[in-house]
Scaffold this motif. Structure first.
Motif, PDB file in Angstrom:
ATOM      1  N   ARG A 125     -70.085  56.471 -36.237  1.00  0.00           N
ATOM      2  CA  ARG A 125     -69.182  56.787 -37.329  1.00  0.00           C
ATOM      3  C   ARG A 125     -68.989  58.296 -37.457  1.00  0.00           C
ATOM      4  O   ARG A 125     -69.807  59.086 -36.992  1.00  0.00           O
ATOM      5  CB  ARG A 125     -69.743  56.279 -38.653  1.00  0.00           C
ATOM      6  N   ARG A 126     -67.923  58.691 -38.147  1.00  0.00           N
ATOM      7  CA  ARG A 126     -67.750  60.071 -38.562  1.00  0.00           C
ATOM      8  C   ARG A 126     -68.054  60.187 -40.055  1.00  0.00           C
ATOM      9  O   ARG A 126     -67.773  59.272 -40.821  1.00  0.00           O
ATOM     10  CB  ARG A 126     -66.319  60.561 -38.324  1.00  0.00           C
TER      11      ARG A 126
ATOM     12  N   VAL B 259     -66.864  62.349 -43.160  1.00  0.00           N
ATOM     13  CA  VAL B 259     -65.691  63.160 -43.497  1.00  0.00           C
ATOM     14  C   VAL B 259     -65.776  63.555 -44.966  1.00  0.00           C
ATOM     15  O   VAL B 259     -65.771  62.692 -45.846  1.00  0.00           O
ATOM     16  CB  VAL B 259     -64.390  62.370 -43.228  1.00  0.00           C
TER      17      VAL B 259
ATOM     18  N   ARG C 175     -74.926  56.804 -39.591  1.00  0.00           N
ATOM     19  CA  ARG C 175     -73.854  57.425 -38.806  1.00  0.00           C
ATOM     20  C   ARG C 175     -73.886  56.974 -37.349  1.00  0.00           C
ATOM     21  O   ARG C 175     -72.837  56.873 -36.699  1.00  0.00           O
ATOM     22  CB  ARG C 175     -73.988  58.941 -38.898  1.00  0.00           C
TER      23      ARG C 175
ATOM     24  N   ASP D  40     -65.134  55.307 -40.841  1.00  0.00           N
ATOM     25  CA  ASP D  40     -65.541  56.625 -41.320  1.00  0.00           C
ATOM     26  C   ASP D  40     -66.251  56.516 -42.672  1.00  0.00           C
ATOM     27  O   ASP D  40     -65.930  55.646 -43.486  1.00  0.00           O
ATOM     28  CB  ASP D  40     -64.325  57.530 -41.498  1.00  0.00           C
TER      29      ASP D  40
ATOM     30  N   ASP E  55     -68.869  65.842 -39.860  1.00  0.00           N
ATOM     31  CA  ASP E  55     -67.939  65.874 -38.730  1.00  0.00           C
ATOM     32  C   ASP E  55     -66.612  66.536 -39.057  1.00  0.00           C
ATOM     33  O   ASP E  55     -65.989  67.135 -38.182  1.00  0.00           O
ATOM     34  CB  ASP E  55     -67.683  64.441 -38.245  1.00  0.00           C
ATOM     35  N   ARG E  56     -66.175  66.413 -40.289  1.00  0.00           N
ATOM     36  CA  ARG E  56     -64.923  67.061 -40.699  1.00  0.00           C
ATOM     37  C   ARG E  56     -64.991  67.331 -42.200  1.00  0.00           C
ATOM     38  O   ARG E  56     -65.581  66.557 -42.944  1.00  0.00           O
ATOM     39  CB  ARG E  56     -63.704  66.207 -40.375  1.00  0.00           C
TER      40      ARG E  56
ATOM     41  N   GLU F 102     -63.578  71.608 -38.753  1.00  0.00           N
ATOM     42  CA  GLU F 102     -64.609  70.919 -37.990  1.00  0.00           C
ATOM     43  C   GLU F 102     -65.737  71.892 -37.688  1.00  0.00           C
ATOM     44  O   GLU F 102     -65.502  73.113 -37.639  1.00  0.00           O
ATOM     45  CB  GLU F 102     -64.030  70.332 -36.704  1.00  0.00           C
TER      46      GLU F 102
END
Length: 220
Positions: free
Chosen positions: A2-3, A5, A119, A125, A145-146, A190
């Motif tokens: 997963r990301r 965010v 994760r 996400d 991640d972001r 990022e």
């Protein structure tokens, strides 16, 4: 995998406390809750629609979870589609407490290591809303991640900040940005490793500069 965010509504001085309404979060005597409402526009609304347009789960700190759990399960009318999506989504809550998490599809995470394990698994996400206490630890562990910041054109002076005490030094890379009609800067970042340093000096420091530097070191 997963990301994770992050999406943050913040003032120019980095305050992200209680953007949604006056009674959202009075912690620390904060009296400017609801500061986002007069600055909302179609561009910021479009980004929120993009963020929540697909499948996602929520990653929350305990206080943000309590705010959401007391509101979204009871919403109807125009906000019902958002409420339905939040109710369906998994809610992963970082908390060491044992108070019940009674909002449907809620799960307790006791540590940053538990977030790292989550994760690594399969799934959509993990979107962070609010939850200022999560960011320093996630940055430290390399798990963010972001990060999207919506920086609104106002200064609040005090309140919970995105990067408060304990935030580790890290570099971020801007990957996309835009400005809304009301002046909100929407910036997407990022991770980009450690902070890199250098110098614009073109000459070796003289005695006066060396004395100034020594004085600053002693003053702490």
């Amino acid at each position: 995998m997963r990301r994770i965010v992050g999406s943050v509504f913040q003032s120019l001085d980095g305050v992200m406390q209680a953007p949604g309404g006056p009674s959202e979060d009075w912690t620390g005597g904060f009296e400017l809750g609801g500061w986002l409402w007069p600055l909302d526009d179609e561009a910021t609304g479009a980004w929120i629609g993009e963020l929540f347009g697909g499948a996602y789960d929520l990653l929350l700190g305990r206080k943000t979870y309590e705010i959401f759990a007391a509101y979204w399960p009871y919403v109807s009318g125009e906000e019902a589609p958002i409420a339905d999506a939040f109710n369906r989504a998994g809610k992963y809550v970082l908390t060491r407490g044992q108070d019940p998490l009674d909002w449907e599809n809620s799960h307790r995470l006791a540590s940053i290591d538990a977030i790292a394990e989550l994760r690594q698994g399969d799934g959509p996400d993990l979107i962070i809303q609010g939850s200022s206490t999560l960011y320093p630890a996630l940055l430290e562990a390399g798990l963010l991640d972001r990060l999207t910041t919506l920086t609104y054109p106002l200064v609040l002076g005090s309140g919970k900040r995105l990067f408060g005490a304990g935030t580790p030094p890290r570099s971020l890379r801007l990957v996309r940005h835009s400005v809304s009609p009301k002046g909100t800067i929407i910036a997407h970042y990022e991770p980009d490793g450690a902070v890199r340093t250098g110098s614009f000096l073109t000459i070796e420091p003289g005695e006066r500069e060396k004395a100034r530097q020594q004085r600053m070191k002693m003053e702490g």
